[in-house]
Design an enzyme around this catalytic site. Sequence first.
Site, PDB file in Angstrom:
ATOM      1  N   ASP A  83      -7.217   2.491  -0.589  1.00 13.89           N
ATOM      2  CA  ASP A  83      -6.892   3.073   0.711  1.00 13.89           C
ATOM      3  C   ASP A  83      -8.181   3.209   1.502  1.00 13.89           C
ATOM      4  O   ASP A  83      -9.217   2.658   1.119  1.00 13.89           O
ATOM      5  CB  ASP A  83      -6.149   4.403   0.561  1.00 13.89           C
ATOM      6  N   ARG A  93      -0.118  15.462   4.994  1.00 14.76           N
ATOM      7  CA  ARG A  93      -1.548  15.373   5.309  1.00 14.76           C
ATOM      8  C   ARG A  93      -1.729  14.770   6.701  1.00 14.76           C
ATOM      9  O   ARG A  93      -1.493  13.579   6.903  1.00 14.76           O
ATOM     10  CB  ARG A  93      -2.298  14.526   4.278  1.00 14.76           C
TER      11      ARG A  93
END
Length: 540
Positions: free
Chosen positions: A442, A161
Amino acid sequence: MVKGLKIHSQAAQKAQSELFTEDALKFLAALHRTFEPTRQSLLVAREEAQRRYDSGVTLDFASETAHVRAEPSWHCAPPAPGLEDRRVEITGPTDRKMVINALNSGAKTFMADFEDSSSPTFSNMVTGQINLRDAIRRQIDFEVNGKKYKLSEKPATLIVRPRGWHLDETRVTIDNAPISASIFDFALYFYHNVHELVKRGLGPYFYLPKMEHYLEARLWNDIFNFSQSYVGMSHGTIRATVLIETLPAAFQMEEILFELRTHSSGLNCGRWDYIFSFIKKRRADRRAVLPDRKDVTMTVGFMDSYVRLLIQTCHRRKVAAMGGMSAQIPIKDDAKANEIAMDKVRADKLREVTAGHDGTWIAHPLINQIARTVFDEHMLGPNQYHVLREEVKVSAADLLNTKVPGQITDQGVRDNVSTSLAYTAAWIGGNGCIPLNYLMEDAATAEITRIQLWQWVKYQSRLDSGQTITVEYIDRLIKELTPGIKKIAPGIKDEHLKIAVDYLKGQIRKTWPSEFLTSDLMPYLALADGVEGQWQRASL
């Protein structure tokens, strides 16, 4: 060195010397010069769209692409080698130990993350590239303090990613302008590994984050075609799964798949960023005020609608409809609490597989067996493309439904303040993924805490006790909770915590919230990496 290209940081010199070969930098420069103008125009289009939403224009399915949604005959590419069965995908940052443990976890795939679970220090970004290069070539084994870390014979399939379109990579400039962080991450991984991956019977696979329009997917597709031609590789070698994690993208799932159809591996429910985007895009709408973060579950109206539409859309076009991340992580020191947390994971994965998802995400290797058991029991084949969900009828009103049971509580506000401060301070210190109160936080989850605090102050929301949420109330909580942050998040430095405090106080006072905390705080990382302020688009 490539003319017009400058590297402004001395961090991780050994990794830089291996990564920044002349040919790789020529490729990077070619991508930047070809596609950066388009990226900039698309970012301007995002700002224009937000102004329309603020003025009261309601999000809806695009009329100009109705023919794409109506046409039943087009399908996306068949599953690529290694992506036929994706029932459990583990995610995490790209440090060497994490890469080995994730690839060995037993999950079908590993999403190596340069985005929300990584703090983009230059060292993290370039050493992460080296770690992935070594993993692909089975040269990543190492030993530390007498403990050996060794890659298994059959590791998970690797998916990468890159960072989102909104972020610059300010440590590298071309023609006196910072390059796109998305292009930087993609280009270096693709260029150094595409031939080796194909030789091993796989390919360069990606997860694409935070897109807000099908034209942003078209840009990625153009980059894929350019890159495959550049290295002499067949078009379609690259495959990409798109995270549907912004509210505008939920209205354009078909169009996004259509733009990427020869390179598509499906869509993913990026649930935490989606909640963040739901609030942010509707920032001018007081009807979109949500209760405590814990109450905004996958079963509430707007989240359930988005999930059902995603599964229907993907299976109609013959690609994977991937589920999202449960935030729970194992609790080692409390068996009863751990059982409760793992029961929540089981319930979440059962909801996903029975809804028709083709796989799910986990953040910890010990959760693999739980997720795997649920999917093995209920998904006998490699996927559920046959579950067409033809009965699903999702309207624009369903996607915008703000009826969410729950209240705003003092504890909910406190949790948001603590999480925002701890994560922001950790991120500035180079750590993009931290456990807090047995949840893995996160950038996406931290963004929810930030924007909820802003929203509650903006609209003078009331606690269940009747107290109004004001700037002064949040300031008092910040003052009260700050001394304990280092206890719940060890390793945070005082100077980073001070920045986090000042940042949060500034955010709750803004007329409109910042687009991304990562964009706001990137200059701190760049300065720490030795980059002069003139290359920063944002100011501190």
